[in-house]
Write a protein that holds these residues in place. Structure first.
Motif, PDB file in Angstrom:
ATOM      1  N   PRO A 102      -5.935   2.290  -2.793  1.00 24.40           N
ATOM      2  CA  PRO A 102      -7.373   2.403  -2.506  1.00 24.40           C
ATOM      3  C   PRO A 102      -7.599   2.789  -1.043  1.00 24.40           C
ATOM      4  CG  PRO A 102      -6.891   0.354  -3.651  1.00 24.40           C
ATOM      5  CD  PRO A 102      -5.573   0.974  -3.301  1.00 24.40           C
ATOM      6  N   VAL A 103      -8.456   3.750  -0.825  1.00 21.66           N
ATOM      7  CA  VAL A 103      -8.667   4.299   0.507  1.00 21.66           C
ATOM      8  C   VAL A 103      -9.220   3.251   1.483  1.00 21.66           C
ATOM      9  CG1 VAL A 103     -10.986   5.173   0.058  1.00 21.66           C
ATOM     10  CG2 VAL A 103      -9.531   6.330   1.723  1.00 21.66           C
ATOM     11  N   TRP A 104      -9.919   2.267   0.975  1.00 19.48           N
ATOM     12  CA  TRP A 104     -10.547   1.252   1.823  1.00 19.48           C
ATOM     13  C   TRP A 104      -9.603   0.109   2.160  1.00 19.48           C
ATOM     14  CZ3 TRP A 104      -9.914  -3.165  -0.761  1.00 19.48           C
ATOM     15  CH2 TRP A 104      -9.799  -3.091  -2.144  1.00 19.48           C
ATOM     16  N   ALA A 105      -8.481  -0.014   1.473  1.00 20.90           N
ATOM     17  CA  ALA A 105      -7.634  -1.200   1.594  1.00 20.90           C
ATOM     18  C   ALA A 105      -7.042  -1.375   2.993  1.00 20.90           C
ATOM     19  CB  ALA A 105      -6.520  -1.163   0.554  1.00 20.90           C
ATOM     20  N   GLY A 106      -6.491  -0.329   3.564  1.00 19.28           N
ATOM     21  CA  GLY A 106      -5.908  -0.441   4.904  1.00 19.28           C
ATOM     22  C   GLY A 106      -6.935  -0.806   5.967  1.00 19.28           C
TER      23      GLY A 106
ATOM     24  N   ARG B 192       8.797  -4.961  -0.528  1.00 23.72           N
ATOM     25  CA  ARG B 192       9.388  -3.734  -1.071  1.00 23.72           C
ATOM     26  C   ARG B 192      10.419  -4.050  -2.159  1.00 23.72           C
ATOM     27  NH1 ARG B 192       8.771  -2.365   4.198  1.00 23.72           N
ATOM     28  NH2 ARG B 192      10.891  -2.956   4.792  1.00 23.72           N
ATOM     29  N   ARG B 193      11.239  -5.069  -1.943  1.00 26.03           N
ATOM     30  CA  ARG B 193      12.256  -5.435  -2.949  1.00 26.03           C
ATOM     31  C   ARG B 193      11.602  -5.967  -4.226  1.00 26.03           C
ATOM     32  NH1 ARG B 193      17.101  -7.806   0.790  1.00 26.03           N
ATOM     33  NH2 ARG B 193      17.677  -5.776   1.602  1.00 26.03           N
TER      34      ARG B 193
ATOM     35  N   LEU C 137       0.829  -1.214   0.000  1.00 24.48           N
ATOM     36  CA  LEU C 137       0.000   0.000   0.000  1.00 24.48           C
ATOM     37  C   LEU C 137       0.858   1.257   0.000  1.00 24.48           C
ATOM     38  CD1 LEU C 137      -2.901  -0.939   2.460  1.00 24.48           C
ATOM     39  CD2 LEU C 137      -2.957  -0.856  -0.043  1.00 24.48           C
ATOM     40  N   ARG C 138       1.929   1.244   0.764  1.00 22.52           N
ATOM     41  CA  ARG C 138       2.798   2.431   0.833  1.00 22.52           C
ATOM     42  C   ARG C 138       3.577   2.640  -0.461  1.00 22.52           C
ATOM     43  NH1 ARG C 138       4.033   1.098   6.791  1.00 22.52           N
ATOM     44  NH2 ARG C 138       2.470   2.394   7.796  1.00 22.52           N
ATOM     45  N   SER C 139       3.716   1.612  -1.267  1.00 22.81           N
ATOM     46  CA  SER C 139       4.467   1.748  -2.508  1.00 22.81           C
ATOM     47  C   SER C 139       3.632   2.389  -3.611  1.00 22.81           C
ATOM     48  CB  SER C 139       4.955   0.380  -2.981  1.00 22.81           C
ATOM     49  OG  SER C 139       3.874  -0.370  -3.509  1.00 22.81           O
ATOM     50  N   ARG C 140       2.356   2.448  -3.410  1.00 25.09           N
ATOM     51  CA  ARG C 140       1.458   3.000  -4.428  1.00 25.09           C
ATOM     52  C   ARG C 140       1.236   4.489  -4.194  1.00 25.09           C
ATOM     53  NH1 ARG C 140      -3.247  -0.898  -6.155  1.00 25.09           N
ATOM     54  NH2 ARG C 140      -3.792   1.101  -7.044  1.00 25.09           N
TER      55      ARG C 140
ATOM     56  N   LEU D 225      11.952  -4.361  -7.863  1.00 24.82           N
ATOM     57  CA  LEU D 225      12.385  -5.125  -9.044  1.00 24.82           C
ATOM     58  C   LEU D 225      11.377  -4.995 -10.173  1.00 24.82           C
ATOM     59  CD1 LEU D 225      13.823  -8.424  -7.533  1.00 24.82           C
ATOM     60  CD2 LEU D 225      15.079  -6.683  -8.821  1.00 24.82           C
ATOM     61  N   ALA D 226      10.103  -5.054  -9.843  1.00 33.27           N
ATOM     62  CA  ALA D 226       9.062  -4.931 -10.863  1.00 33.27           C
ATOM     63  C   ALA D 226       9.107  -3.553 -11.513  1.00 33.27           C
ATOM     64  CB  ALA D 226       7.697  -5.190 -10.245  1.00 33.27           C
ATOM     65  N   ARG D 227       9.348  -2.527 -10.726  1.00 32.26           N
ATOM     66  CA  ARG D 227       9.430  -1.168 -11.271  1.00 32.26           C
ATOM     67  C   ARG D 227      10.670  -0.971 -12.124  1.00 32.26           C
ATOM     68  NH1 ARG D 227       7.347   2.059  -5.985  1.00 32.26           N
ATOM     69  NH2 ARG D 227       5.140   1.719  -6.385  1.00 32.26           N
TER      70      ARG D 227
END
Length: 160
Positions: free
Chosen positions: A87-91, A147-148, A80-83, A152-154
């Protein structure tokens, strides 16, 4: 005297700062947490039905549920922090709700009580320490790995 409408602030503004800006009030947040919590508690109960704690001696199911839940929380929060716009409801739904309902501090504490009453103080202390250590390791490791993998995907799969 007519007062302007007050802006609604979320229950936990430091955790979910966009809730207030998007018009989510405390009721919507509570519904998201409650729905997630109910689903998480049902999943925990399913795990304890499949692998009943009283048949094990040592409370392996509770330990496993708590460690898996902490690992999932580490991965979820890192994702979530990487985005830029999670989405506001996800957390509230998945973190506080589902994983909060899935993991269980009350069963963990009761398991320690039972072990002590059954004359197993060494096992009780070991379980107490192992759960805390494993849960902290799980949340840290899952967050780091997530996070890693996102990095890598990015980067198109290239190692940094």
């Amino acid at each position: 005297m007519n007062r302007p409408p007050r802006a609604r602030t979320p229950l936990f503004p430091h955790l979910f700062p966009t809730l207030g800006r998007r018009g989510w009030g405390p009721v919507a947040l509570t519904v998201a947490v409650a729905a997630g919590g109910a689903a998480g508690a049902l999943c925990r109960e399913a795990a304890q039905t499949v692998w009943p704690p009283e048949e094990q001696g040592f409370p392996w199911t509770t330990l496993l549920v708590n460690v898996v839940g902490c690992a999932a929380m580490g991965a979820l929060m890192a994702a979530l922090r990487s985005r830029a716009r999670a989405p506001v409801w996800a957390g509230p739904l998945l973190g506080t709700g589902f994983l909060g309902g899935f993991t269980t501090f009350s069963s963990y504490a009761d398991d320690i009580r039972v072990l002590l009453e059954e004359g197993e103080p060494g096992t009780a202390v070991g379980y107490l320490a192992a759960t805390v250590a494993a849960a902290l390791l799980a949340v840290a490791l899952a967050g780091t790995v997530t996070r890693r993998l996102i990095g890598l995907a990015r980067d198109g799969g290239r190692a940094r």
